[in-house]
Motif scaffolding. Sequence first.
Motif, PDB file in Angstrom:
ATOM      1  N   GLU A  90       0.741  -1.227   0.079  1.00  0.00           N
ATOM      2  CA  GLU A  90      -0.168  -0.024   0.028  1.00  0.00           C
ATOM      3  C   GLU A  90       0.854   1.281   0.069  1.00  0.00           C
ATOM      4  OE1 GLU A  90      -0.648   0.241   4.910  1.00  0.00           O
ATOM      5  OE2 GLU A  90      -2.279  -0.134   3.501  1.00  0.00           O
ATOM      6  N   ASN A  91       2.129   1.053   0.274  1.00  0.00           N
ATOM      7  CA  ASN A  91       3.085   2.251   0.317  1.00  0.00           C
ATOM      8  C   ASN A  91       3.452   2.928  -1.175  1.00  0.00           C
ATOM      9  OD1 ASN A  91       2.891   2.907   2.999  1.00  0.00           O
ATOM     10  ND2 ASN A  91       4.259   1.185   3.426  1.00  0.00           N
ATOM     11  N   GLN A  92       3.187   1.654  -2.014  1.00  0.00           N
ATOM     12  CA  GLN A  92       3.839   2.160  -3.348  1.00  0.00           C
ATOM     13  C   GLN A  92       2.695   2.561  -4.270  1.00  0.00           C
ATOM     14  OE1 GLN A  92       6.445   1.349  -4.861  1.00  0.00           O
ATOM     15  NE2 GLN A  92       7.734   0.107  -3.236  1.00  0.00           N
ATOM     16  N   VAL A  93       2.929   3.689  -4.630  1.00  0.00           N
ATOM     17  CA  VAL A  93       1.997   4.457  -5.281  1.00  0.00           C
ATOM     18  C   VAL A  93       2.699   4.968  -6.743  1.00  0.00           C
ATOM     19  CG1 VAL A  93       0.362   6.665  -5.583  1.00  0.00           C
ATOM     20  CG2 VAL A  93       0.926   5.528  -3.272  1.00  0.00           C
ATOM     21  N   TYR A  94       1.782   4.549  -7.832  1.00  0.00           N
ATOM     22  CA  TYR A  94       2.228   5.175  -9.416  1.00  0.00           C
ATOM     23  C   TYR A  94       0.826   5.877  -9.545  1.00  0.00           C
ATOM     24  CZ  TYR A  94       6.131   1.887  -8.654  1.00  0.00           C
ATOM     25  OH  TYR A  94       7.190   1.090  -8.342  1.00  0.00           O
ATOM     26  N   TRP A  95       1.305   6.759 -10.754  1.00  0.00           N
ATOM     27  CA  TRP A  95       0.186   7.589 -11.217  1.00  0.00           C
ATOM     28  C   TRP A  95      -0.534   7.038 -12.390  1.00  0.00           C
ATOM     29  CZ3 TRP A  95       0.051   9.740  -6.926  1.00  0.00           C
ATOM     30  CH2 TRP A  95       1.103  10.345  -6.519  1.00  0.00           C
ATOM     31  N   ILE A  96      -1.173   5.925 -12.207  1.00  0.00           N
ATOM     32  CA  ILE A  96      -2.144   5.307 -13.172  1.00  0.00           C
ATOM     33  C   ILE A  96      -3.622   4.901 -12.358  1.00  0.00           C
ATOM     34  CG2 ILE A  96      -0.244   4.215 -14.380  1.00  0.00           C
ATOM     35  CD1 ILE A  96      -0.798   1.516 -12.745  1.00  0.00           C
ATOM     36  N   GLY A  97      -4.435   5.140 -13.202  1.00  0.00           N
ATOM     37  CA  GLY A  97      -5.781   4.961 -12.788  1.00  0.00           C
ATOM     38  C   GLY A  97      -6.196   5.743 -11.904  1.00  0.00           C
ATOM     39  N   GLU A  98      -6.847   5.256 -10.634  1.00  0.00           N
ATOM     40  CA  GLU A  98      -7.336   5.972  -9.621  1.00  0.00           C
ATOM     41  C   GLU A  98      -6.212   6.513  -8.835  1.00  0.00           C
ATOM     42  OE1 GLU A  98     -10.528   6.751  -8.858  1.00  0.00           O
ATOM     43  OE2 GLU A  98     -11.195   5.670 -10.500  1.00  0.00           O
ATOM     44  N   SER A  99      -5.306   6.176  -8.817  1.00  0.00           N
ATOM     45  CA  SER A  99      -4.069   6.638  -8.076  1.00  0.00           C
ATOM     46  C   SER A  99      -3.589   7.977  -8.649  1.00  0.00           C
ATOM     47  CB  SER A  99      -2.888   5.579  -8.142  1.00  0.00           C
ATOM     48  OG  SER A  99      -3.270   4.473  -7.349  1.00  0.00           O
ATOM     49  N   ALA A 100      -3.800   8.243 -10.082  1.00  0.00           N
ATOM     50  CA  ALA A 100      -3.216   9.548 -10.772  1.00  0.00           C
ATOM     51  C   ALA A 100      -3.915  10.734 -10.096  1.00  0.00           C
ATOM     52  CB  ALA A 100      -3.611   9.209 -12.160  1.00  0.00           C
ATOM     53  N   LYS A 101      -5.239  10.817  -9.826  1.00  0.00           N
ATOM     54  CA  LYS A 101      -5.976  11.586  -9.312  1.00  0.00           C
ATOM     55  C   LYS A 101      -5.567  13.214  -9.977  1.00  0.00           C
ATOM     56  CE  LYS A 101      -6.060   9.714  -4.591  1.00  0.00           C
ATOM     57  NZ  LYS A 101      -5.976   9.804  -3.173  1.00  0.00           N
ATOM     58  N   MET A 102      -5.239  13.908  -9.440  1.00  0.00           N
ATOM     59  CA  MET A 102      -4.602  15.456  -9.889  1.00  0.00           C
ATOM     60  C   MET A 102      -3.364  15.320 -10.781  1.00  0.00           C
ATOM     61  SD  MET A 102      -3.877  17.804  -6.760  1.00  0.00           S
ATOM     62  CE  MET A 102      -2.538  17.349  -5.722  1.00  0.00           C
ATOM     63  N   PHE A 103      -2.710  14.188 -10.796  1.00  0.00           N
ATOM     64  CA  PHE A 103      -1.313  14.200 -11.345  1.00  0.00           C
ATOM     65  C   PHE A 103      -1.672  13.968 -12.876  1.00  0.00           C
ATOM     66  CE2 PHE A 103      -0.218  13.959  -7.038  1.00  0.00           C
ATOM     67  CZ  PHE A 103       0.768  14.984  -6.877  1.00  0.00           C
ATOM     68  N   ASP A 104      -0.523  14.068 -13.751  1.00  0.00           N
ATOM     69  CA  ASP A 104      -0.639  13.389 -14.940  1.00  0.00           C
ATOM     70  C   ASP A 104      -0.382  11.932 -14.951  1.00  0.00           C
ATOM     71  OD1 ASP A 104      -0.816  15.934 -16.179  1.00  0.00           O
ATOM     72  OD2 ASP A 104       1.246  16.300 -16.403  1.00  0.00           O
ATOM     73  N   GLU A 105      -1.342  11.066 -15.656  1.00  0.00           N
ATOM     74  CA  GLU A 105      -1.238   9.716 -15.512  1.00  0.00           C
ATOM     75  C   GLU A 105      -0.376   9.277 -16.680  1.00  0.00           C
ATOM     76  OE1 GLU A 105      -4.361   5.763 -15.873  1.00  0.00           O
ATOM     77  OE2 GLU A 105      -5.053   7.979 -16.431  1.00  0.00           O
TER      78      GLU A 105
END
Length: 230
Positions: A189-204
């Motif tokens: 759960e500590n690993q986060v990449y900007w894809i899908g729902e994890s992207a939020k306001m960041f560029d996916e």
Amino acid sequence: IYMKKWIRNVAATAAVVTISFIGAANLSPAFAQSISDIPVLGTLVKVVSFRQFDYHEDTYNASIDTPVLEGLKNEELQNTLNNKYLEENKKLYEQFEAEVADMESFEEGGHLGLDSGFEIKTNNDQILSIGHYVVNTVGSSSTTMTYDTLDKQNEVLITLPSLFIDDSYITLISENIKEQMKERMANDENQVYWIGESAKMFDEFDKIDANQAFYITDQGKLMISFDKYT
């Protein structure tokens, strides 16, 4: 093409995905099984380093190493690469001097650091992969990595597109990287990449560049590299 399902960090600054491949355009099907402890090999291609630029004064420090290739029969390629490394580092040093001058124009001054050099990622009978790192320190640090990979037997510079018959590799590699990201997030759960729902306001993350940074390991694996914070 068989793709391994993992991403690792390179010197805590870059994420990479490893891909095993067979029959690439400019590569021999057989790779050397061991790496030499010294940069002199059967093909007589070697890499030497000399300290080209140094700056140490108060809170301003810069150390820049420049790699030099020797022993390539393709002198045009050798000279092109050596001139590139020298010009890149000269530009880095000039930028550093300009930034120091700007900081010194303020009464409070500042802190500035620059560390640039190279890493031999692979050096066997077939492949020479050189990584060039640049670490800028202003409060926090940022690191960028670029790579040059040579087929030493044919004395040509390998590009990412040259390893594949068409540009479908962009989508294939990118989708594999996304799957690795999803697997890592599912397992930690500590690993986060900007894809899908994890992207939020960041560029996916969408796809790699056609000429994404890469190198080839001693085992013949293709490593796709991303700079810190990318």
